[in-house]
Scaffold this active site. Structure first.
Site, short mmCIF file in Angstrom:
data_model
loop_
_atom_site.label_atom_id
_atom_site.label_comp_id
_atom_site.label_asym_id
_atom_site.label_seq_id
_atom_site.Cartn_x
_atom_site.Cartn_y
_atom_site.Cartn_z
N VAL A 27 16.10 2.12 43.62
CA VAL A 27 16.43 1.97 41.98
C VAL A 27 15.99 3.32 41.04
O VAL A 27 16.84 3.70 40.42
CB VAL A 27 15.83 0.69 41.50
CG1 VAL A 27 15.85 0.46 39.85
CG2 VAL A 27 15.96 -0.42 42.24
N VAL A 46 21.15 6.74 21.17
CA VAL A 46 19.76 6.45 20.72
C VAL A 46 19.61 7.14 19.50
O VAL A 46 18.88 6.76 18.46
CB VAL A 46 18.85 6.89 21.59
CG1 VAL A 46 17.59 6.98 21.17
CG2 VAL A 46 18.92 5.99 22.98
N GLU A 143 14.35 -6.69 31.74
CA GLU A 143 15.84 -7.05 32.16
C GLU A 143 16.18 -7.00 33.63
O GLU A 143 16.67 -7.94 34.30
CB GLU A 143 17.07 -6.41 31.14
CG GLU A 143 18.24 -6.76 31.44
CD GLU A 143 18.41 -8.66 31.06
OE1 GLU A 143 18.38 -8.81 29.87
OE2 GLU A 143 18.62 -9.43 32.04
N ILE A 150 22.91 -8.08 35.93
CA ILE A 150 23.33 -9.30 35.10
C ILE A 150 22.51 -9.35 33.77
O ILE A 150 21.18 -9.49 33.83
CB ILE A 150 23.39 -10.61 35.88
CG1 ILE A 150 24.25 -10.67 36.87
CG2 ILE A 150 23.86 -11.70 34.88
CD1 ILE A 150 24.07 -11.76 37.88
N GLY A 201 19.92 -1.37 50.50
CA GLY A 201 19.30 -1.17 49.33
C GLY A 201 18.99 -2.58 48.69
O GLY A 201 18.42 -2.61 47.61
N LYS A 219 11.45 -14.91 40.43
CA LYS A 219 12.72 -15.06 39.20
C LYS A 219 12.68 -16.28 38.45
O LYS A 219 13.04 -16.24 37.26
CB LYS A 219 13.97 -14.37 39.91
CG LYS A 219 13.77 -13.06 40.34
CD LYS A 219 15.17 -12.59 41.36
CE LYS A 219 15.00 -11.16 41.82
NZ LYS A 219 15.93 -11.15 42.84
N GLY A 325 20.56 -3.88 44.58
CA GLY A 325 21.06 -2.70 44.62
C GLY A 325 20.57 -1.66 43.72
O GLY A 325 20.34 -1.83 42.45
N1 HSE Z 1 15.58 -8.04 46.80
C1 HSE Z 1 16.14 -8.57 45.48
C2 HSE Z 1 17.37 -9.41 46.08
C3 HSE Z 1 16.62 -7.34 44.69
O1 HSE Z 1 17.92 -9.23 47.27
O2 HSE Z 1 17.85 -9.98 45.12
C4 HSE Z 1 16.74 -7.76 43.38
O3 HSE Z 1 15.61 -7.94 42.53
#
Ligand code: HSE
Length: 468
Positions: A27, A46, A143, A150, A201, A219, A325
């Site tokens: 990231v 900005v 976020e 999303i 990734g 989450k 990703g």
């Molecule tokens: N490892 C997490 C996933 C990455 O696969 O959703 C995003 O948080």
């Protein structure tokens, strides 16, 4: 000065919003790329330049692209970078609880705005970060912590702040969804699919966080906290991963016209007592479940995420997009960074956290769901009645039953075995668990081949040829 010692300095543009980036993996690399390549657009949006003040990585030699293109910014001293005088905002994309918590708290205490993708830290100790932000007047945005690209937290935190949210549910882990999609379409093993998700990734540094449901539980905790204005931690979330989902489960789901998905479900539960009084609680849970193929979630494949939000006035909303990703997650980080930079230049603050509702957490044992139970049974008279009795004894109502196998292969005098598939009406988890334990005590039940929840039913029962 060697890059590992302390401050990596860069020329300071007057009026610029200066960003310290902690971490430069999948990231972080995309964050650097976007800040660099979109510099002119960011300045225009900005009203001031947004520039990198430093990038902290543990082992610079593992980041050849970064050291070649931004070598003068690289440092190994994240703690010093996070509180440096010339830094306005700290972007954290390292993950994990410690030592990141200390760095972010120090940054907030020093008045730096923080943008983080760290779901584990937010799910464990979000309020401490929020208090630190409140104390210094700094911003806290996150976020990217849930559902990658999303826009989901901002709608919950801001757009729906005037509504009453009743449910947030969906697919929030890209890696497990990628693996389940591969298993469902056939031809790819669990191990190969996980390796591919890691290569692309999507997976966490320790992919057990993905397949064992810890990532989704973090989450869910963040989503439930925002949706229900109640402090929910990852330990409040009932968690079952997808590691136990077998090829046989996938085939059983297919026979039923269903697809298996790892779901995160956060609900406001309202109980009405006989005297008319109402008690509310929050249920937050993560588990693999069968979803009817006709349900929109069944078609969410690969690393995509999809989340349904239900609110009293808004009704049903669906959020869909890339949930994992580098570039998709960096998009969410940059969105937060622009908000921070605008607040810094034009005045304003991130929304304050609110946990005023303080609702209790509903124990999983009391949460009703439908179940799909696959049993191996002796194929002789009275078996069905005995099994139906075991369900009835725990108050679990059967919606549909299908027997397969049966006489095939049975030797003379040997009643043989059959496969009995039972789909239940909604029943509390505790009652279903007690039923399964009781079934396993019976001689006529050599084994329970699989137990999976069924969410969003109706059509799946009809697929068994036995409507509700
Ligand atoms: N490892 C997490 C996933 C990455 O696969 O959703 C995003 O948080």
């Amino acid at each position: 000065m060697a890059s590992g010692e302390s401050s990596a300095e860069s020329a300071v543009t007057p009026g610029a919003v200066r960003v310290a980036l902690l971490g430069c993996g999948t990231v972080g690399t995309e964050v650097v790329r976007l800040i660099t390549e979109q510099a002119d657009d960011l300045t225009a949006r900005v009203g001031a330049p947004v520039e990198l003040a430093g990038v902290a990585v543990r082992r610079p030699h593992r980041h050849p692209w970064l050291t070649e293109t931004h070598g003068h910014l690289v440092t190994t001293d994240a703690a010093a970078l996070a509180t440096r005088d010339d830094v306005d905002a700290v972007v954290e994309v390292i993950g994990g609880i410690e030592p990141v918590r200390g760095w972010l708290l120090a940054a907030l205490a020093a008045g730096k705005s923080v943008v983080t993708a760290n779901k584990a830290l937010l799910a464990e100790d979000g309020p401490t970060l929020a208090e630190a932000a409140d104390a210094s007047g700094a911003d806290l945005y996150y976020e990217a912590a849930v559902a990658g690209a999303i826009p989901l937290l901002r709608p919950l935190r801001e757009s729906l702040a005037g509504d009453r949210i009743t449910r947030v549910a969906g697919i929030v882990n890209g890696t497990s969804n990628f693996i389940l999609s591969a298993m469902s379409s056939g031809g790819t093993s669990y191990a190969d699919a996980l390796e591919e998700a890691t290569r692309l990734g999507y997976a966490e540094a320790d992919p057990s966080a993905d397949v064992d449901g810890y990532d989704a539980a973090s989450k869910a905790a963040i989503l439930a906290s925002l949706a229900f204005h109640t402090r929910i931690t990852a330990s409040d979330v009932h968690r079952e991963g997808m590691r136990g989902v077998s090829a046989a489960d996938v085939a059983a789901a297919r026979r039923l016209g269903c697809t298996i998905k790892l779901l995160a479900i956060c609900e406001r539960v309202v109980d009405e007592a006989p005297d008319g009084s109402v008690a509310e609680s929050v249920s937050a849970r993560v588990y693999p479940a069968m979803v009817p193929d006709s349900h929109p979630l069944a078609g969410v494949d690969g690393a995509f995420n999809a989340v349904f939000v239900e609110a009293e006035a808004a009704g049903q909303l669906m959020f869909y997009g890339q949930g994992a990703g580098g570039a998709p997650t960096a998009s969410a980080v940059l969105g937060d960074l622009v908000a921070v930079a605008r607040n810094r230049t034009g005045g304003g603050r991130s929304p304050r956290e609110s946990a005023y509702a303080d609702l209790p957490v509903r124990p999983i044992g009391e949460v009703p769901t439908r179940y799909h139970v696959d049993l191996e049974v002796a194929d002789r008279e009275g078996v069905l009645a005995t099994i139906a009795g075991a369900f009835a004894k725990q108050g679990v109502s059967i919606a549909a039953v299908r027997q397969t196998g049966g006489v095939f292969g049975a030797a003379d005098g040997d009643p043989g075995q059959a496969r009995l598939t039972v789909v239940t009406h909604s029943a509390p988890e505790a009652a279903l668990s007690a039923t399964v334990s009781a079934l396993l005590e019976l001689d006529i039940v050599p084994g329970v081949a699989g137990v999976l929840r069924v969410e969003g039913l109706g059509r799946a029962v009809a697929a068994l040829g036995m409507g509700e």
